[in-house]
Design a protein around this motif. Structure first.
Motif, short mmCIF file in Angstrom:
data_model
loop_
_atom_site.label_atom_id
_atom_site.label_comp_id
_atom_site.label_asym_id
_atom_site.label_seq_id
_atom_site.Cartn_x
_atom_site.Cartn_y
_atom_site.Cartn_z
N ARG A 137 0.83 -1.21 0.00
CA ARG A 137 0.00 0.00 0.00
C ARG A 137 0.86 1.26 0.00
N VAL A 138 2.03 1.17 0.65
CA VAL A 138 2.92 2.33 0.78
C VAL A 138 4.33 1.90 0.40
N LEU A 139 4.98 2.70 -0.46
CA LEU A 139 6.35 2.39 -0.89
C LEU A 139 7.14 3.69 -0.96
N TYR A 140 8.15 3.83 -0.08
CA TYR A 140 8.98 5.03 -0.03
C TYR A 140 10.42 4.64 -0.38
N LEU A 141 10.91 5.13 -1.52
CA LEU A 141 12.28 4.85 -1.96
C LEU A 141 13.01 6.14 -2.32
N ALA A 142 12.53 7.28 -1.85
CA ALA A 142 13.13 8.57 -2.18
C ALA A 142 14.52 8.69 -1.57
N ASN A 143 15.32 9.60 -2.17
CA ASN A 143 16.65 9.92 -1.66
C ASN A 143 17.58 8.71 -1.64
N ASN A 144 17.64 8.03 -2.78
CA ASN A 144 18.65 7.02 -3.01
C ASN A 144 19.35 7.37 -4.32
N SER A 145 19.96 6.40 -4.98
CA SER A 145 20.67 6.69 -6.23
C SER A 145 20.33 5.65 -7.30
N PHE A 146 19.08 5.21 -7.33
CA PHE A 146 18.65 4.30 -8.40
C PHE A 146 18.81 5.01 -9.74
N ALA A 190 2.72 -2.80 -12.83
CA ALA A 190 1.51 -3.53 -13.18
C ALA A 190 1.15 -4.53 -12.08
N GLY A 191 -0.13 -4.58 -11.74
CA GLY A 191 -0.62 -5.51 -10.73
C GLY A 191 -0.58 -4.99 -9.32
N MET A 192 0.05 -3.81 -9.07
CA MET A 192 0.12 -3.28 -7.70
C MET A 192 -1.16 -2.49 -7.40
N ASN A 193 -2.27 -3.21 -7.43
CA ASN A 193 -3.58 -2.55 -7.35
C ASN A 193 -3.93 -2.05 -5.96
N ALA A 194 -3.11 -2.36 -4.95
CA ALA A 194 -3.35 -1.85 -3.60
C ALA A 194 -2.52 -0.61 -3.29
N LEU A 195 -1.59 -0.25 -4.17
CA LEU A 195 -0.64 0.84 -3.89
C LEU A 195 -1.36 2.18 -3.80
N THR A 221 -2.43 3.87 -14.13
CA THR A 221 -3.65 3.06 -14.10
C THR A 221 -3.88 2.37 -12.76
N LEU A 222 -3.01 2.60 -11.76
CA LEU A 222 -3.19 1.95 -10.46
C LEU A 222 -4.46 2.49 -9.80
N PRO A 223 -5.43 1.65 -9.51
CA PRO A 223 -6.76 2.14 -9.13
C PRO A 223 -6.82 2.89 -7.80
N LYS A 224 -5.92 2.57 -6.84
CA LYS A 224 -6.01 3.19 -5.52
C LYS A 224 -4.94 4.24 -5.26
N ASP A 278 -1.29 9.70 -19.24
CA ASP A 278 -2.66 10.16 -18.97
C ASP A 278 -3.19 9.44 -17.73
N PHE A 279 -3.04 10.06 -16.57
CA PHE A 279 -3.48 9.44 -15.32
C PHE A 279 -5.00 9.26 -15.33
N GLN A 280 -5.44 8.07 -14.93
CA GLN A 280 -6.86 7.73 -14.97
C GLN A 280 -7.56 7.91 -13.62
N GLN A 281 -6.79 8.07 -12.55
CA GLN A 281 -7.38 8.10 -11.21
C GLN A 281 -8.10 9.43 -10.97
#
Length: 617
Positions: free
Chosen positions: A124-133, A143-148, A168-171, A188-191
């Motif tokens: 539901r929550v993913l925080y990866l800010a302030n790295n060097s990816f 795709a498929g992360m419909n709870a995010l 397209t992530l619904p939530k 084109d964000f659909q939410q």
């Protein structure tokens, strides 16, 4: 019913069942977390309580493993922030945690390709800010992360198009992608329920999609975008002209910047001392914060706090719009020179690892530093506070740092600093350090990070000490990895610092100034070894006194070797390994004040031991 495409009916059900019952690998949660720990690097002692000998991660009423969040006796989330973590994020292992819903690895040092997070379909929550990816993310990377619901990825080095699967992530409610290198059109964000989408400071172009038209304009700054909430899109011909102008102008600026930085960093000694600086043309890359709090109170927080009453004021936006020159990239963040609207040159240092105290205590400490006034202490002018990032603003020193003058490559006929100048510098540094000891008497380390790159030189080559008094606010782990005080013998041997630790740093600085040799042990992360500059000087002097120890590029030494030797002895007594035998700062200052540019008739070199006990290897 159309039996030819059963997967379209079964997939949502499978995802739902997966998030309810989860995978089962036959491992306990403790075993899974310990396996995950092995994929990480550089966590020091912070994850020592992740071990198989004690209770499990969610035993009893409270979690007892650092960063683990529990719900109903199972692992619900991981919050491993500000730990300097490296290595890989082992997504496959995390898939074994059936109730994992939140992940935060913000403010670490992960590099390389973006991980396959879409394997964690229940997040539901993913925080990866302030790295060097770095690199591109596949279009179907989410795709498929419909709870995010919340996803923060700002302040990395990612490039390519924004993955269309995010749109397209619904939530999805909150999305933060600022300060990367994403390019092309915004998908084109659909939410319909998006709270915010921050895309500031990327390389995006074209119109802003309809569903983002009510967002804060700051979320689109630093791109080539148009349409609500920004200005209306212009005709394609004008747009192409503008793009050509921007590309040509930007290329010229970047080429000039590359040439300047290449010249500065050509010498391998300097290159090793400073990390590779961030690419920038404008100082705008010091604006928004990565946390959700920023978006709630942006007007209140987007301001500079001035700590000197008699200084002319300017706004944070003046800095963001200013042309910037990269001065260096140290262990804590980048340093920039920016010329504000009044024509005054300022230096802005960006700190990411400065969350050791809360906001109120931080503001109070900065105000205290702002009250310091001494001719050899660089004055703090203003600061900018965000929970995940701080900016310290000070005056620009036109002659750069002592490190640059000691270690940069010189052309034919170019002399290094002469002896009178070096003597003036060390006298000023000692006076400034004594002033800090007096004014910051409650701190064990009134400076904490005294080294040649933190000694700046004004237009008359008088020294200005910078980066002082920060050990109280810098994150403990980061301080112990990188700050000079934690390279001292007492910390290397006994994990402690004392009121004489800054004196040790002064001693090493004296030896560096006289020999022209860089203290190589400063480049190691964590504790330093015994093989330091003081050990080398001691071995040379003890075997046979010779002028070979002094920097060959130091002119103006005629009739001054006796005074130079006295300073060498002072330096050795200041960086004595035995703290009990090491000089107090007061004694060192008195001896330094007595030094002259030329030997007097009554002076004699004398033996090495006349100033105290020898340094110990």
């Amino acid at each position: 019913m159309d039996h030819s495409k059963p997967c379209y009916f079964l997939f949502p059900l499978l995802v739902t069942l997966t998030c309810i019952i989860g995978p089962s690998w036959g491992q306990t949660e403790a075993e899974i977390l310990l396996e995950f720990k092995t994929s990480l690097a550089n966590y020091g002692s912070q994850l020592d309580d992740w071990n198989a000998s004690g209770p499990g991660p969610c035993t009893g009423d409270n979690t007892n493993w650092t960063g683990v969040r529990c719900s109903n006796g199972s692992v619900f989330g991981l919050k491993l922030e500000n730990m300097g973590l490296k290595g890989a994020i082992d997504i496959d292992t995390l898939m074994g945690l059936p109730l994992l819903r939140t992940l935060s690895f913000m403010n670490n040092s992960f590099v390389g390709p973006f991980p396959q997070v879409n394997k964690l379909v229940c997040l539901r929550v993913l925080y990866l800010a302030n790295n060097s990816f770095s690199g591109e993310i596949r279009d179907d990377g989410f795709a498929g992360m419909n709870a995010l619901q919340k996803f923060f990825l700002g302040w990395n080095n990612l490039s390519g198009p924004i993955p269309g699967s995010l749109a397209t992530l619904p939530k999805l409610l909150q999305l933060s992608l600022e300060w990367n290198h994403f390019e092309g059109r915004i998908p084109d964000f659909q939410q319909d329920n998006l709270k915010f989408v921050n895309l500031a400071h990327n390389n995006l172009d074209g119109p802003i999609p309809y569903r983002l038209s009510n967002m804060n304009p700051n979320f689109f700054a630093g791109n080539n975008l148009c349409g609500k909430p920004l200005a209306q899109c212009k005709s394609s011909r004008k747009k192409r002209t503008i793009i050509i102008i921007i590309v040509v102008s930007g290329s010229l600026v970047v080429l000039a910047l590359i040439a300047a930085v290449s010249y500065i960093l050509e010498d391998p000694t300097i290159a090793s001392q400073f990390k590779k600086p961030e690419n920038n043309v404008k100082l705008g890359n010091i604006s928004e914060d990565k946390s959700a709090n920023y978006y709630k109170k942006s007007d209140e927080n987007m301001k500079l706090h001035f700590v000197r009453n008699k200084r002319e004021r300017f706004e944070l936006q003046d800095l963001l719009r200013a042309s910037a020159e990269v001065l260096g990239g140290g262990s804590f963040g980048s340093t920039y020179k920016a010329v504000v609207s009044n024509g005054r040159a300022m230096v802005v240092k960006r700190f990411k690892q400065m969350n050791n105290v809360g906001k109120e205590e931080f503001v109070e400490h900065m105000a205290r530093l702002g009250r310091l006034h001494h001719p050899n202490v660089l004055p703090l002018v203003a600061f900018y506070y965000r929970r995940e990032e701080k900016l310290l603003v000070s005056d620009f020193a036109p002659n750069g740092s002592l490190a640059t003058h000691l270690h940069s490559r010189r052309g034919p006929g170019q002399a290094g600093l002469d002896w009178p100048t070096r003597l003036k510098v060390i006298k000023g540094v000692a006076k400034g350090l004594a002033y800090l000891y007096n004014q910051l008497s409650n701190l064990t380390l009134p400076h904490g990070h005294l080294k040649s790159s933190n000694v700046l030189l004004n237009h008359t080559f008088d020294p200005l000490i910078s980066d002082y008094g920060l050990t109280a606010v810098v994150n403990k782990q980061q301080a112990q990895q990188f700050m000079v005080a934690y390279k001292s013998p007492e910390f290397s041997q006994y994990d402690r610092t004392t009121r004489k630790t800054d004196v040790w740093s002064l001693g090493i600085l004296i030896l560096e100034l006289l020999t022209g040799k860089f203290p190589a042990n400063y480049l190691t992360q964590g504790k330093a070894s015994n093989a330091d500059l003081a050990t080398w000087v001691n071995s040379v002097v003890r075997e046979e006194w010779t002028g070979e120890v002094f920097d060959k590029d130091m002119n103006g030494t005629k009739n001054g070797e006796g005074e130079m030797l006295k300073l060498l002895k002072i330096g050795m007594c200041c960086c004595e390994w035995n703290v009990e035998r090491r000089w107090e700062l007061k004694e060192a200052l008195e001896k330094i004040e007595e030094l002259k540019e030329r030997d007097s008739d009554s002076d004699h070199v004398g033996d090495y031991s006349s100033y105290g006990s020898e340094g110990e290897a």
